[in-house]
Design an enzyme around this catalytic site. Structure first.
Site, short mmCIF file in Angstrom:
data_model
loop_
_atom_site.label_atom_id
_atom_site.label_comp_id
_atom_site.label_asym_id
_atom_site.label_seq_id
_atom_site.Cartn_x
_atom_site.Cartn_y
_atom_site.Cartn_z
N GLU A 254 0.83 -1.20 0.00
CA GLU A 254 0.00 0.00 0.00
C GLU A 254 0.87 1.25 0.00
OE1 GLU A 254 -1.60 0.31 4.32
OE2 GLU A 254 -1.38 -1.78 3.79
N CYS B 236 7.46 -7.28 6.97
CA CYS B 236 8.70 -6.79 7.58
C CYS B 236 9.11 -7.78 8.65
CB CYS B 236 8.45 -5.41 8.22
SG CYS B 236 9.92 -4.71 8.97
N CYS C 53 8.38 -4.92 15.27
CA CYS C 53 8.03 -3.86 16.24
C CYS C 53 6.61 -4.11 16.77
CB CYS C 53 8.11 -2.49 15.58
SG CYS C 53 9.74 -2.16 14.88
N CYS D 228 3.38 -2.16 15.30
CA CYS D 228 3.24 -1.99 13.85
C CYS D 228 2.48 -3.14 13.20
CB CYS D 228 4.63 -1.88 13.24
SG CYS D 228 4.63 -1.81 11.44
N GLU E 263 11.32 -2.58 6.01
CA GLU E 263 12.47 -1.88 6.56
C GLU E 263 13.45 -1.65 5.40
OE1 GLU E 263 13.85 -0.33 9.29
OE2 GLU E 263 15.51 -0.19 7.88
N SER F 213 13.12 6.09 6.08
CA SER F 213 12.88 5.86 7.50
C SER F 213 13.35 4.46 7.88
CB SER F 213 11.37 6.00 7.78
OG SER F 213 11.09 5.70 9.12
N LEU G 246 12.95 6.07 16.60
CA LEU G 246 13.56 5.85 17.91
C LEU G 246 12.51 5.29 18.88
CD1 LEU G 246 16.36 6.22 19.16
CD2 LEU G 246 15.61 8.44 20.03
N HIS G 247 11.46 6.03 19.08
CA HIS G 247 10.28 5.59 19.84
C HIS G 247 10.48 5.33 21.33
CE1 HIS G 247 8.48 5.60 15.98
NE2 HIS G 247 8.80 4.39 15.62
N CYS H 290 1.26 1.76 7.20
CA CYS H 290 1.92 0.57 7.73
C CYS H 290 1.06 -0.68 7.85
CB CYS H 290 2.55 0.88 9.08
SG CYS H 290 4.24 1.38 8.90
N1 SAH Z 1 10.57 0.26 8.75
C1 SAH Z 1 10.81 1.63 8.73
C2 SAH Z 1 9.89 2.40 7.81
C3 SAH Z 1 8.45 1.98 7.78
S1 SAH Z 1 7.51 2.29 9.23
C4 SAH Z 1 10.76 2.21 10.13
O1 SAH Z 1 10.35 1.49 11.03
O2 SAH Z 1 11.19 3.33 10.30
C5 SAH Z 1 7.24 4.05 9.13
C6 SAH Z 1 7.03 4.72 10.46
O3 SAH Z 1 5.74 4.38 11.00
C7 SAH Z 1 8.04 4.32 11.51
O4 SAH Z 1 8.49 5.46 12.21
C8 SAH Z 1 7.25 3.40 12.38
O5 SAH Z 1 7.80 3.26 13.64
C9 SAH Z 1 5.90 4.07 12.37
N2 SAH Z 1 4.79 3.23 12.80
C10 SAH Z 1 4.60 1.92 12.60
N3 SAH Z 1 3.44 1.50 13.14
C11 SAH Z 1 2.88 2.58 13.70
C12 SAH Z 1 1.67 2.81 14.42
N4 SAH Z 1 0.82 1.82 14.67
N5 SAH Z 1 1.41 4.07 14.86
C13 SAH Z 1 2.27 5.08 14.59
N6 SAH Z 1 3.41 4.95 13.92
C14 SAH Z 1 3.72 3.70 13.48
FE1 SF4 Z 2 9.10 -2.99 10.23
FE2 SF4 Z 2 9.14 -0.34 10.48
FE3 SF4 Z 2 6.95 -1.79 11.14
FE4 SF4 Z 2 9.13 -1.93 12.65
S1 SF4 Z 2 7.86 -0.12 12.30
S2 SF4 Z 2 7.88 -3.68 11.97
S3 SF4 Z 2 10.74 -1.78 11.13
S4 SF4 Z 2 7.82 -1.54 9.10
#
Ligand code: SAH
Ligand code: SF4
Length: 349
Positions: A91, A111, A115, A118, A164, A195, A219-220, A337
């Site tokens: 998407e 991925c 995380c 996500c 990723e 990212s 970072l989170h 995502c």
């Molecule tokens: N894998 C890479 C890029 C894709 S995710 C990464 O993790 O950076 C893009 C962004 O969306 C990242 O910052 C990720 O942490 C964030 N993200 C993923 N799931 C999310 C959610 N449920 N709420 C808010 N941000 C989210």
């Molecule tokens: Fe993958 Fe980014 Fe989602 Fe983490 S936040 S599972 S690295 S897509």
């Protein structure tokens, strides 16, 4: 979605395309290259001979990606569901702005980083996307928005869809070469954000590659135990290594690094977190993007109240951090995502 065994021509150079054209003058390959990058179907390539168009359509497909559905959100953002030749789905989100239009695109199907918050990682990694599948998302979006050639619609890219990017490093680098090529759609590196969840050695490799894209680091969490709980990748590359790699990126490229910080209620929204985040990001030019969690039903995590988000921002500002809250784009169209892809896949089983 139906599968196709045909080879896609998008992503090839004019020289490579010559191989696919039977006894044609050499300028034909150049014409085909332009048409493909403009998102044209074979039947629309009217300056090519009719027989040639039929020949190509029988053997090849234009792009490895096509738009299956478009969802339009209240903010004017659009969400595309992309179909790939093997039947897989990804998407993308198209976001119109005053300064241009941004496409958020995917780099992998699924991925493997796992995380907790996500949706993309829920089923693990299915496969990497090829460079032309990444380019195909941009071309399909351009074509859908009616923008071609000079008048193209997508001016900015964020590699923030599923996947990723630094776990698919070589393909993503080839994609960056394709999408920034002067004779292609020529998007400026400065308008591209990558990212990453923080694969430190690859961040350094990207810095050394000479490509000056904007680096966003997810970072989170500012403490290792919490970050490891939310993002298993932290066990391999803890915060100190990620921040050192970010600093290195700034030193090599001169580009300010963005830290993404998704606020999760009761997890990473404390005053201690704000203080530690300020410490971590203070040594070199950087910016913190705060995002309210986009709730995913599978994981039980919840977003803090809007007021609490504002308060966290105020604290960061007080501690001297350059920070803003990122409007959660496309919340009403199933966020980013992986959420849309999952729903579509569930509904169409
Ligand atoms: N894998 C890479 C890029 C894709 S995710 C990464 O993790 O950076 C893009 C962004 O969306 C990242 O910052 C990720 O942490 C964030 N993200 C993923 N799931 C999310 C959610 N449920 N709420 C808010 N941000 C989210
Ligand atoms: Fe993958 Fe980014 Fe989602 Fe983490 S936040 S599972 S690295 S897509």
């Amino acid at each position: 979605m139906t599968k196709s065994e045909k080879t896609a021509l998008l992503g090839m150079s004019a020289d490579e395309l010559k191989e696919f054209l039977p006894s044609c003058p050499s300028y034909t390959a150049g014409q085909l290259f332009r048409f493909l990058n403009d998102g044209k179907r074979f039947e629309e390539m009217t300056s090519l001979k009719k027989e040639l168009r039929a020949y190509l359509a029988e053997r090849y497909v234009e792009s490895p990606v096509r738009i299956l559905r478009v969802f339009t959100g209240r903010s004017g953002a659009k969400k595309y569901l992309f179909g790939h030749l093997d039947g897989n789905l990804t998407e993308g989100v198209f976001m119109p702005h005053d300064y241009g239009n941004t496409l958020c695109l995917s780099t992998q199907i699924g991925c493997r980083m796992g995380c907790k918050f996500c949706a993309s990682g829920l089923d693990g990694l299915l496969r990497n996307l090829s460079p032309s599948e990444m380019l195909g998302q941009v071309i399909a979006s351009n074509a859908n928005e009616g923008g071609v050639a000079k008048d193209r619609s997508v001016t900015n890219l964020v590699l923030m869809g599923s996947g990723e990017p630094l776990d698919n490093y070589d393909n993503v680098m080839s994609f960056l070469d394709l999408v920034t090529a002067k004779d292609g759609i020529n998007i400026s590196e400065r308008n591209i954000s990558l990212s990453t969840s923080g694969i430190a050695p690859k961040i350094r490799a990207l810095a050394d590659s000479g490509r000056k894209v904007t680096l966003s680091i997810s970072l989170h969490a500012p403490f290792d135990d919490l970050r490891s709980e939310l993002m298993p990748v932290n066990r391999a590359y803890p915060i100190s290594e990620v921040v050192a790699a970010a600093r290195y990126y700034f030193e090599r490229t001169g580009r300010r690094v963005i830290f993404e910080y998704t606020l999760i209620k009761g997890k990473n929204d404390s005053d201690a977190c704000a203080r530690q985040l300020a410490k971590l990001t203070s040594g070199f030019p950087s910016h913190v993007n705060l995002i309210r969690l986009n709730e995913v039903k599978e994981n039980g995590l919840s977003a803090p109240a809007v007021k609490a988000t504002d308060e966290f921002l105020a604290k960061l500002t007080k501690y001297g951090v350059s920070a803003t809250i990122r409007r959660s784009l496309g919340n009403d169209i199933e966020g980013a995502c992986g959420q849309l892809r999952r729903r579509y896949a569930e509904e169409n089983q």
